[in-house]
Motif scaffolding. Structure first.
Motif, PDB file in Angstrom:
ATOM      1  N   VAL A  85       0.935  -1.246  -0.039  1.00  0.00           N
ATOM      2  CA  VAL A  85       0.065   0.231  -0.092  1.00  0.00           C
ATOM      3  C   VAL A  85       0.970   1.187   0.097  1.00  0.00           C
ATOM      4  CG1 VAL A  85      -1.478   1.567   1.271  1.00  0.00           C
ATOM      5  CG2 VAL A  85      -1.975  -0.996   1.044  1.00  0.00           C
ATOM      6  N   VAL A  86       0.641   2.026  -1.004  1.00  0.00           N
ATOM      7  CA  VAL A  86       1.411   3.516  -1.137  1.00  0.00           C
ATOM      8  C   VAL A  86       0.158   4.344  -0.416  1.00  0.00           C
ATOM      9  CG1 VAL A  86       2.244   5.143  -2.425  1.00  0.00           C
ATOM     10  CG2 VAL A  86       2.775   2.730  -2.668  1.00  0.00           C
ATOM     11  N   PHE A  87       0.442   5.272   0.433  1.00  0.00           N
ATOM     12  CA  PHE A  87      -0.519   6.323   0.965  1.00  0.00           C
ATOM     13  C   PHE A  87      -0.008   7.550   0.653  1.00  0.00           C
ATOM     14  CE2 PHE A  87      -2.057   8.483   4.986  1.00  0.00           C
ATOM     15  CZ  PHE A  87      -3.158   8.798   4.201  1.00  0.00           C
ATOM     16  N   THR A  88      -1.008   8.585  -0.284  1.00  0.00           N
ATOM     17  CA  THR A  88      -0.680   9.932  -0.275  1.00  0.00           C
ATOM     18  C   THR A  88      -1.821  10.879   0.454  1.00  0.00           C
ATOM     19  OG1 THR A  88       0.318   9.819  -2.406  1.00  0.00           O
ATOM     20  CG2 THR A  88      -0.461  11.884  -1.978  1.00  0.00           C
ATOM     21  N   PRO A  89      -1.586  11.351   1.579  1.00  0.00           N
ATOM     22  CA  PRO A  89      -2.464  12.286   2.223  1.00  0.00           C
ATOM     23  C   PRO A  89      -2.635  13.451   1.399  1.00  0.00           C
ATOM     24  CG  PRO A  89      -0.462  12.265   3.293  1.00  0.00           C
ATOM     25  CD  PRO A  89      -0.252  11.366   2.287  1.00  0.00           C
ATOM     26  N   TRP A  90      -3.475  14.191   1.407  1.00  0.00           N
ATOM     27  CA  TRP A  90      -3.736  15.553   0.748  1.00  0.00           C
ATOM     28  C   TRP A  90      -3.767  16.657   1.479  1.00  0.00           C
ATOM     29  CZ3 TRP A  90      -8.459  14.201  -3.448  1.00  0.00           C
ATOM     30  CH2 TRP A  90      -7.928  13.291  -4.275  1.00  0.00           C
ATOM     31  N   LEU A  94      -4.660  15.421   7.431  1.00  0.00           N
ATOM     32  CA  LEU A  94      -3.669  15.392   8.444  1.00  0.00           C
ATOM     33  C   LEU A  94      -3.764  16.476   9.272  1.00  0.00           C
ATOM     34  CD1 LEU A  94      -0.568  14.608   6.544  1.00  0.00           C
ATOM     35  CD2 LEU A  94      -1.809  13.025   7.835  1.00  0.00           C
ATOM     36  N   PHE A  95      -4.338  17.826   8.766  1.00  0.00           N
ATOM     37  CA  PHE A  95      -4.370  18.995   9.691  1.00  0.00           C
ATOM     38  C   PHE A  95      -5.846  19.471   9.695  1.00  0.00           C
ATOM     39  CE2 PHE A  95      -0.214  18.763   7.905  1.00  0.00           C
ATOM     40  CZ  PHE A  95       0.779  18.782   8.973  1.00  0.00           C
ATOM     41  N   GLY A  96      -6.796  18.913   9.292  1.00  0.00           N
ATOM     42  CA  GLY A  96      -8.122  19.305   9.603  1.00  0.00           C
ATOM     43  C   GLY A  96      -8.720  19.401  10.855  1.00  0.00           C
ATOM     44  N   GLU A  97      -9.939  20.027  11.176  1.00  0.00           N
ATOM     45  CA  GLU A  97     -10.665  20.086  12.272  1.00  0.00           C
ATOM     46  C   GLU A  97     -11.151  18.786  12.919  1.00  0.00           C
ATOM     47  OE1 GLU A  97     -13.347  23.476  11.699  1.00  0.00           O
ATOM     48  OE2 GLU A  97     -11.633  24.766  11.966  1.00  0.00           O
ATOM     49  N   LEU A 101     -10.585  11.987  11.595  1.00  0.00           N
ATOM     50  CA  LEU A 101      -9.765  11.842  10.400  1.00  0.00           C
ATOM     51  C   LEU A 101      -8.393  12.006  10.577  1.00  0.00           C
ATOM     52  CD1 LEU A 101      -9.982  11.336   7.393  1.00  0.00           C
ATOM     53  CD2 LEU A 101     -10.717  13.676   7.198  1.00  0.00           C
ATOM     54  N   THR A 102      -8.027  13.147  11.299  1.00  0.00           N
ATOM     55  CA  THR A 102      -6.618  13.259  11.104  1.00  0.00           C
ATOM     56  C   THR A 102      -5.978  12.210  12.180  1.00  0.00           C
ATOM     57  OG1 THR A 102      -6.773  14.569  13.325  1.00  0.00           O
ATOM     58  CG2 THR A 102      -6.664  15.691  11.329  1.00  0.00           C
ATOM     59  N   GLY A 103      -6.371  11.473  13.225  1.00  0.00           N
ATOM     60  CA  GLY A 103      -5.968  10.484  13.843  1.00  0.00           C
ATOM     61  C   GLY A 103      -5.919   9.186  12.939  1.00  0.00           C
ATOM     62  N   ALA A 121       5.233  20.517   4.200  1.00  0.00           N
ATOM     63  CA  ALA A 121       4.556  21.174   5.350  1.00  0.00           C
ATOM     64  C   ALA A 121       3.590  19.801   6.036  1.00  0.00           C
ATOM     65  CB  ALA A 121       3.412  21.758   5.077  1.00  0.00           C
ATOM     66  N   CYS A 122       3.530  18.769   5.594  1.00  0.00           N
ATOM     67  CA  CYS A 122       2.911  17.682   6.002  1.00  0.00           C
ATOM     68  C   CYS A 122       3.910  16.813   6.707  1.00  0.00           C
ATOM     69  CB  CYS A 122       2.426  16.724   4.732  1.00  0.00           C
ATOM     70  SG  CYS A 122       1.053  17.557   3.651  1.00  0.00           S
ATOM     71  N   ALA A 123       5.133  16.889   6.810  1.00  0.00           N
ATOM     72  CA  ALA A 123       6.099  16.132   7.220  1.00  0.00           C
ATOM     73  C   ALA A 123       5.762  16.020   9.033  1.00  0.00           C
ATOM     74  CB  ALA A 123       7.606  16.511   7.019  1.00  0.00           C
TER      75      ALA A 123
END
Length: 311
Positions: A85-90, A94-97, A101-103, A121-123
């Motif tokens: 599995v390759v995962f690309t967050p958008w 990762l940073f929404g309210e 979902l972030t968890g 910025a996602c790192a």
């Protein structure tokens, strides 16, 4: 090589990602979550309950890997036990309210065989050494056009000054009211104009017809419009959200702002004269070709069980 892509709702950068991979000989099949997405009417639990069978119905023996695009699809990719599995967050995952979902997205990143980050910025949200592969844009489409020509084609007055707000003002996170206050407070004679509901292929004309693009968002995964404006050499004034600061680092006649007063100063500064920006020459990694090349290398390494951090 064949890749099964999972997604919630399509975006122009996602479609261009698939096209870039296909151009490199990777056969991509995209499977979306059932139902239609609307900001005011999100998909239901029942829609997602129907998604797993749809994913598993594909003969996974025919694929070399599963690529989860956005955090809501990652658990479905991880539910199948036979393919890497390759995962690309958008970004907003990762940073929404929505804490759940972030968890979920951060847990999924730990379980995936490879994580591809769309920006540095996602790192901070995903510990470890992961490749950063920025979302690319079509540089043949998003390119500088003389402002007078662009205005003639979109029907704007050639003599007015236009600040472009490139979003639907009804979306609260875009903060249209702040954009209005900024333009009204700036010591310049400019018209704030909204861009929404325009076909994507026509967006470059509206960008080039503008004197500046104004982003006042309170949060963003990107925004891609900043890259698109940079590729057109159109000045940008923006809040410090998403990957704006890293995208505009070193770009002339642009401003990344920490508060409303700085946004006002930024609009005044970029409208002082007729200069464009030098974004096209300055911003690295704008094109979809480079994105496709690096993603293809991620796929090859994952297939061989190798590390992908330095792609």
């Amino acid at each position: 090589m064949r890749a099964l892509h999972l997604y919630t709702s399509t975006r122009s950068f996602f479609e261009e990602q698939l096209a870039a991979l296909e151009a490199r000989g990777i056969d991509c099949t995209a499977v979306g979550v059932p139902g239609e997405y609307e900001p005011d009417s999100p998909r239901t639990a029942a829609d997602y309950a129907r998604y797993l069978p749809r994913v598993l119905d594909h003969s996974l023996d025919g694929y070399d890997l599963v690529h989860a695009n956005y955090g809501l699809t990652a658990p479905f990719a991880l539910a199948q036990p036979t393919r890497p599995v390759v995962f690309t967050p958008w970004g907003t995952d990762l940073f929404g309210e929505r804490r759940w979902l972030t968890g979920l997205s951060r847990l999924s990143a730990r379980a995936a065989d490879a994580v591809v980050l769309p920006s540095r910025a996602c790192a901070s949200a995903v510990p470890g050494d992961h490749p950063v592969v920025p979302f690319g844009i079509d540089l043949d489409r998003f390119c500088p056009v003389p402002r007078a020509e662009a205005r003639d084609r979109v029907g704007w007055d050639p003599d007015e000054r236009v600040v472009l707000f490139p979003y639907d003002p009804a979306r609260p996170e875009k903060d249209y009211q702040r954009a209005r206050r900024v333009v009204e407070a700036a010591a310049v004679d400019a018209d704030l104009r909204i861009l929404t509901g325009v076909p994507h292929e026509e967006v470059p004309l509206y960008l080039n017809a503008s004197d500046a693009v104004l982003v006042t968002s309170t949060r963003e995964a990107g925004p891609m419009v900043v890259k698109e404006a940079a590729a057109c050499n159109v000045p940008v004034v923006s809040t410090d959200v998403g990957f704006v600061r890293e995208t505009l680092s070193g770009v002339s006649n642009c401003r990344v702002c920490d508060d409303e007063a700085a946004l006002v100063d930024g609009i005044e500064a970029v409208l002082d004269g007729e200069r464009r920006s030098d974004g096209r020459a300055t911003v690295d990694g704008l094109g979809i070709d480079r994105m496709g090349e690096r993603l293809a290398e991620v796929y090859r390494r994952v297939g061989r069980g190798e590390a992908v951090a330095d792609v």
